[in-house]
Motif scaffolding. Structure first.
Motif: not given
Length: 145
Positions: A88-89, A103-105, A108, A110-112, A138-139
């Motif tokens: 990831t990072s 990362k989720l922040a 950033y 929102a890719d998860l 991207s959310g």
């Protein structure tokens, strides 16, 4: 780097590189020296399944358990957290996108993914078989079981 290469290449490396093979795929040594490592799949040469790579990084074993329970050069195994960071990072850093990916922040993309089970509560050999049940890019939810 592609962790699955270690498990694919281990017999070839031992046969052709001899003692030098212990210096290859040296993720623990690199992390201990402060190196940011980046993992990928090397598809289509290897499977694009990142869970196979996670398994290889933390166990240094093939899916059949070879070469032995401790793995190939087990002193180079890394933790699940370290392997996830590399996918990831670390991958975002290698792409020069560490300020918006990896990362989720706040700020950033929102890719998860949501998984069918918690990798931190699973046995290492169960990680190979994990499956995403939803994907956000991207959310926006782009995949849901």
């Amino acid at each position: 780097m592609q962790p699955i290469h270690a498990t694919s290449d281990m017999h070839m490396a031992d046969r052709h590189w001899g003692k030098r093979a212990k210096l290859s795929y040296a993720w623990r040594s690199l992390i201990n020296q402060g190196t940011i490592i980046s993992f990928g799949s090397d598809a289509p040469v290897e499977s694009p399944n990142p869970f196979w790579g996670l398994h290889a990084a933390i166990t240094r074993r093939r899916s059949d358990g070879t070469p032995h329970p401790e793995g190939w050069y087990p002193d180079q195994r890394i933790s699940l957290s370290e392997a996830l960071d590399a996918y990831t990072s670390g991958a975002a850093y290698a792409a020069g996108l560490e300020n918006r990916l990896g990362k989720l922040a706040a700020g950033y993309l929102a890719d998860l993914i949501l998984l069918d089970s918690d990798p931190f509560k699973s046995e290492p050999d169960q990680i190979r078989d994990m499956r995403p049940v939803a994907t956000m890019v991207s959310g926006d939810w782009v995949y849901q079981v």
